[in-house]
Design a protein around this motif. Structure first.
Motif, short mmCIF file in Angstrom:
data_model
loop_
_atom_site.label_atom_id
_atom_site.label_comp_id
_atom_site.label_asym_id
_atom_site.label_seq_id
_atom_site.Cartn_x
_atom_site.Cartn_y
_atom_site.Cartn_z
N UNK A 123 0.82 -1.22 0.00
CA UNK A 123 0.00 0.00 0.00
C UNK A 123 0.85 1.27 0.00
N UNK A 124 2.13 1.12 0.33
CA UNK A 124 3.07 2.24 0.31
C UNK A 124 4.37 1.76 -0.33
N UNK A 125 4.35 1.54 -1.65
CA UNK A 125 5.48 0.88 -2.30
C UNK A 125 6.74 1.74 -2.34
N UNK A 126 7.88 1.06 -2.35
CA UNK A 126 9.16 1.75 -2.55
C UNK A 126 9.22 2.26 -3.99
N UNK A 127 9.97 3.31 -4.17
CA UNK A 127 10.25 3.85 -5.51
C UNK A 127 11.75 4.07 -5.59
N UNK A 128 12.41 3.14 -6.24
CA UNK A 128 13.87 3.19 -6.33
C UNK A 128 14.28 3.94 -7.59
N UNK A 129 14.89 5.11 -7.40
CA UNK A 129 15.47 5.85 -8.53
C UNK A 129 16.95 5.51 -8.58
N UNK A 130 17.45 5.14 -9.77
CA UNK A 130 18.80 4.60 -9.88
C UNK A 130 19.57 5.19 -11.06
N UNK A 131 20.90 5.25 -10.88
CA UNK A 131 21.81 5.58 -11.97
C UNK A 131 23.00 4.63 -11.92
N UNK A 132 23.48 4.25 -13.10
CA UNK A 132 24.62 3.34 -13.20
C UNK A 132 25.63 3.90 -14.20
N UNK A 133 26.92 3.83 -13.83
CA UNK A 133 27.99 4.29 -14.71
C UNK A 133 29.05 3.19 -14.84
N UNK A 134 29.85 3.22 -15.91
CA UNK A 134 30.94 2.25 -16.05
C UNK A 134 31.91 2.33 -14.88
N UNK A 135 32.50 1.19 -14.53
CA UNK A 135 33.42 1.12 -13.39
C UNK A 135 34.63 0.26 -13.77
N UNK A 136 35.81 0.72 -13.38
CA UNK A 136 37.04 0.01 -13.73
C UNK A 136 37.53 -0.90 -12.60
N UNK A 137 36.94 -0.79 -11.42
CA UNK A 137 37.30 -1.66 -10.31
C UNK A 137 36.10 -1.76 -9.38
#
Length: 280
Positions: A123-137
């Protein structure tokens, strides 16, 4: 997954309203029991949204890792940050459970294979806002609660920009390859963000606007300092900003926005300021 291709300064000057919106605006980020994803060739950032209501949702539900990224799984060579703007949620990453409450953040390091997202209360759902970037390690995954973030007050009521900058995925909090994320909240009566405007040729940025009434809007300004354009933003929408573009906004009410950056460095103060009278 929606794929956007990089647009340079010169073509941008000639783009129509519809073309600017098609290239830079991200709409319909939260869909019940689904994951949305927009892959931008500007620093190869991916913007995602997930609103699990009554199901547990896999992060890569709509991502073909081999086809889209040439890897075995989505985060094989990527890091990811998320901020929960909804009800309390649960994220399970490679068997470890993280309880992500309202306004808490989670950083997942490169190499994380299996990620699922769920809400504690349908009734009160989570709202996940996300960003992803390339990673070298790989850096360790961890929660950054709202209380653990850096809270920096800036602006004033007189300048219509009384605001608090909440730094979550930030060099003073934790190490990442290139991703930075935070959340800026404007007080009632304040409507301007990031003014005086600036660019940072070394980093791009995504702005996600939320927490304002459905009948109100935010005008997001972008473009070269002497060639500005605007995009009309509605609640729960994001905009992609190239490194050569300013990124500033003014709303018909106060609002909150999440900023996410990727690029050459993580120096938060690395900004090329533009005097307000010089904007065109």
């Amino acid at each position: 997954m929606d794929i956007r291709y990089s647009t340079g300064k010169e073509p941008f000057k000639r783009m129509t309203t519809e073309e600017i919106r098609d290239e830079f605006l991200i709409e319909n980020i939260f869909i019940k029991n689904d994951v949305t994803a927009v892959y931008s060739h500007i620093d190869r950032i991916v913007t995602l949204g997930c609103m699990p209501v009554d199901e547990t949702v896999k992060l890569d539900k709509n991502i073909d890792a081999m086809k889209d990224f040439g890897v075995d799984f989505f985060l094989q060579r990527r890091e990811l940050g998320m901020i929960n703007i909804g009800g309390d949620g649960l994220v399970v990453a490679d068997g470890k459970t993280y309880e992500i409450k309202h306004y808490d953040a989670l950083y997942l390091g490169a190499g994380t294979k299996e990620v699922t997202l769920a809400s504690k209360d349908a009734k009160n759902p989570a709202k996940f806002y996300m960003n992803s970037t390339p990673a070298h390690c790989t850096y360790p995954s961890r929660i950054i609660t709202y209380e653990q973030a850096n809270h920096v007050h800036m602006g004033s009521q007189a300048e219509s920009n009384d605001r608090t900058i909440n730094q979550y995925i930030h060099p003073s909090i934790l190490d990442t390859c290139q991703l930075s994320m935070g959340m800026t909240h404007l007080e009632t009566g304040s409507v301007w963000n990031t003014m005086p405007a600036h660019t940072h040729e070394r980093r791009m940025e995504v702005y996600f606007y939320f927490d304002f009434p459905e009948d109100q809007i935010v005008f997001h300004f972008m473009g070269e300092p002497n060639q500005t354009r605007h995009i009309v933003m509605h609640n729960d929408e994001a905009v992609i900003n190239p490194s050569w573009s300013i990124h500033s906004g003014c709303g018909t009410s106060n609002y909150t926005f999440i900023w996410s950056m990727g690029g050459e460095n993580r120096t938060y103060t690395d900004q090329d300021w533009i005097r307000t009278p010089d904007l065109r």
